[in-house]
Scaffold this motif. Structure first.
Motif, short mmCIF file in Angstrom:
data_model
loop_
_atom_site.label_atom_id
_atom_site.label_comp_id
_atom_site.label_asym_id
_atom_site.label_seq_id
_atom_site.Cartn_x
_atom_site.Cartn_y
_atom_site.Cartn_z
N GLY A 235 27.74 -12.96 75.12
CA GLY A 235 27.69 -11.96 75.26
C GLY A 235 26.90 -11.29 74.57
O GLY A 235 28.21 -10.66 73.37
N TYR B 154 32.18 -3.47 81.80
CA TYR B 154 31.45 -4.16 81.95
C TYR B 154 29.52 -4.48 82.38
O TYR B 154 28.73 -3.99 81.75
N HIS C 12 29.59 -13.66 68.91
CA HIS C 12 30.18 -12.50 68.71
C HIS C 12 31.51 -11.11 69.46
O HIS C 12 29.94 -10.81 70.09
N GLU C 13 32.10 -10.94 69.01
CA GLU C 13 32.97 -9.70 69.66
C GLU C 13 33.00 -9.90 71.45
O GLU C 13 32.58 -9.58 72.61
N THR D 37 30.03 -2.25 66.84
CA THR D 37 30.22 -3.52 66.25
C THR D 37 29.48 -3.40 65.39
O THR D 37 28.83 -3.19 65.34
N GLU E 99 25.51 -13.66 80.04
CA GLU E 99 25.32 -11.91 80.05
C GLU E 99 25.78 -11.56 81.32
O GLU E 99 25.10 -12.35 82.72
N GLY F 172 25.62 -7.98 74.02
CA GLY F 172 25.51 -6.60 73.68
C GLY F 172 23.88 -5.55 74.32
O GLY F 172 24.26 -6.07 75.90
C1 LIG Z 1 32.24 -6.36 73.07
S1 LIG Z 1 31.34 -6.81 73.92
C2 LIG Z 1 29.97 -7.49 72.75
C3 LIG Z 1 28.47 -7.14 72.65
C4 LIG Z 1 27.33 -8.14 71.30
N1 LIG Z 1 27.80 -9.50 71.08
C5 LIG Z 1 28.21 -7.24 70.09
O1 LIG Z 1 28.85 -7.23 69.24
O2 LIG Z 1 27.30 -5.95 69.68
C6 LIG Z 1 30.63 -7.62 74.87
C7 LIG Z 1 29.63 -8.43 76.16
O3 LIG Z 1 29.71 -9.46 76.03
C8 LIG Z 1 29.62 -9.51 77.46
N2 LIG Z 1 31.14 -9.80 79.03
C9 LIG Z 1 31.83 -9.49 79.06
N3 LIG Z 1 32.49 -10.31 79.61
C10 LIG Z 1 32.20 -11.59 80.46
C11 LIG Z 1 32.04 -12.83 80.20
N4 LIG Z 1 32.37 -13.23 81.12
N5 LIG Z 1 30.94 -13.51 80.47
C12 LIG Z 1 29.72 -13.56 80.09
N6 LIG Z 1 29.30 -12.40 79.72
C13 LIG Z 1 30.28 -11.42 79.34
C14 LIG Z 1 29.52 -8.28 77.27
O4 LIG Z 1 29.25 -7.45 78.98
C15 LIG Z 1 29.00 -7.16 76.84
O5 LIG Z 1 27.46 -8.16 76.74
#
Ligand SMILES: C[S@@+](CC[C@H](N)C(=O)[O-])C[C@H]1O[C@@H](n2cnc3c(N)ncnc32)[C@H](O)[C@@H]1O
Length: 442
Positions: free
Chosen positions: A125, A76, A216-217, A90, A157, A127
């Motif tokens: 998170g 990530y 979200h996700e 997504t 993030e 995205g």
């Molecule tokens: C699967 S993506 C989903 C992105 C967005 N919410 C979408 O639905 O399009 C996961 C997101 O969580 C962030 N992320 C992953 N692990 C994280 C953590 N431990 N703390 C904060 N953000 C995190 C990633 O960098 C990414 O932005």
């Protein structure tokens, strides 16, 4: 592949979205036992082999954490994995209507809880920043409703790459971003509509003010521990170096009970379970904050209510991917156990859901919004994109049934008697919560 561009502003603003035959991450895949036709030795694989050879097998949770968010090599941290050229797609990247309806949800909760004079909108998170962009467009369009309210945006993030993309999606180019890599607030700026926006690596660092939280996700990428029931009792699944095949990892079972086994419920009836303690910590933090200051959290993800077993899987280039092959090049994920989230919130706040995405979006008025956009659009490609997006989000065989919505709210919100400190509307309200019950459209 057709990529549609923004065709205007105002109520019919159609935001750029791709018509995507690509994969969404709710798809199920039994992992870890695919033939290794191609197993490149990635820097992450080298790092993990070294670690395991030095200190012994690692838990699946440690593996996920290293592979996804290791500050030097994590998947990530330096990837843009979303969209056409990435690994998966997504809902907010599929249709603008998704983010618009979530924006309406937050505004509806803000109104139902007394229209506070200020609130923070916090996304975990975010995205590419697409979802927040769609929510902010709704806030601008409802400017007359929100005109006396001070809003600020707070993004949690860990990805350097994605935080840069979020900044370019959301902020005003002419106002330079303030950066301080050593500060808990590592970036600050102003959105295109003039709202202050800040970036954090950890929810703990977001000010404890009246807030609406969105994830979200996000919960599905948090590390899970995996356990297998054996004749000797529960044993945790670990990842070890395969002694038979060079540069290959394999799953093994711990020979005895490990500390994380304490997370398994005493009355557990499944023979394989996944537990995500990090999700528990975040839900407890959200619950404490909401109980203390008010607000709400909306969590949307694929998952189950404590019924599924092995859901750990990988995605690369819009294809399912063996989780142990070429670590660091593919996304790793596990279904969210909403029954666990509910247990972690219990006592502090009320929870609603999980309910299916198709039900939530229907209750939020997706059909009305689609009709408005279709009626106002003559462009066949725009109409096709809107209909395609609707089908992806709502079709039970696509994302409609696999994705769920779950909310945390102060107890008083469901039973009346809300009293906000900073309200300009004094009458308490216990109106139905949008999305979780049908809205009466007038
Ligand atoms: C699967 S993506 C989903 C992105 C967005 N919410 C979408 O639905 O399009 C996961 C997101 O969580 C962030 N992320 C992953 N692990 C994280 C953590 N431990 N703390 C904060 N953000 C995190 C990633 O960098 C990414 O932005």
């Amino acid at each position: 592949m057709s990529v549609l561009v923004r065709s205007g502003v105002g109520p019919l603003c159609v935001a750029a979205r791709t018509v995507i035959p690509f994969i969404w991450r709710g798809k199920y895949f039994s992992s870890g036992n695919e033939p290794a036709e191609n197993n490149p030795v990635t820097p992450m694989l080298r790092h993990l082999m070294y670690k395991i050879k030095s200190t012994g097998p690692i838990t699946v949770a440690e593996y996920m954490k290293e592979v996804l968010t290791n500050p030097a090599k994590g998947y990530y941290v330096y990837h843009d994995m979303l969209g056409e050229k990435g690994d998966f797609i997504t809902s907010p990247e599929i249709s603008q209507i998704f983010g618009e309806l979530l924006g309406i949800w937050f505004i509806s909760e803000w109104m139902a809880t007394g229209k506070s004079i200020a609130f923070q909108l916090v996304e975990l998170g975010p995205g590419r920043g697409t979802l927040m962009g769609d929510i902010l467009r709704v806030c601008s369009q409802l400017g007359s409703v929100l005109k006396n309210c001070d809003i600020s945006i707070h993004l949690v993030e860990v990805s350097q790459k994605l935080s840069e993309i979020q900044a370019s999606t959301l902020t005003e180019e002419k106002v330079p971003l303030e950066r301080n890599a050593d500060s808990p607030v590592y970036m600050k700026g102003v959105t295109k509509s003039g709202i202050p926006i800040s970036w954090y690596r950890d929810l703990q660092d977001v000010p404890k003010e009246y807030s609406f939280y969105l994830a979200h996700e996000f919960f599905d990428v948090l590390p899970v521990h995996k356990f297998q029931k054996t004749p000797q009792g529960w044993r945790e699944v670990f990842i070890d170096v395969d002694p038979q095949i060079p540069d290959k990892l394999r799953f093994v079972l711990a020979p005895c009970v490990t500390p994380a086994t304490a997370f398994i419920q005493h009355d557990e009836t499944r023979d394989h379970v996944e537990v995500c303690p990090d999700a528990g910590v975040i839900i407890q933090e959200l619950s404490q904050r909401i109980a203390l200051t008010g607000g709400a959290a909306l969590i949307a993800d694929y998952g189950h209510d404590g019924t599924k077993t092995d859901t750990f899987r990988g995605f690369c280039g819009h294809k399912l991917h063996d989780v142990l092959i070429a670590p660091g090049t593919a996304d790793l994920t596990a279904d969210v156990d909403f029954s666990y989230l509910r247990r972690m919130a219990k006592g502090k706040v009320a929870s609603l859901g999980p309910i299916k995405q198709q039900t939530f979006l229907k209750n939020m008025g997706i059909d009305v919004r689609l009709k408005v956009l279709l009626d106002k659009s003559d462009e066949p490609s725009v109409r096709q994109q809107l209909l395609h997006g609707y089908d992806m989000l709502m079709n039970p065989k696509k994302m409609g049934d696999r994705f769920n919505f779950f909310a945390l709210l102060p107890h008083q919100r469901l039973h009346g008697g809300m009293h906000q400190k900073n309200t300009c509307q004094s009458k308490p309200s216990a109106s139905p919560v949008a999305g979780f019950s049908e809205l009466a459209w007038q």
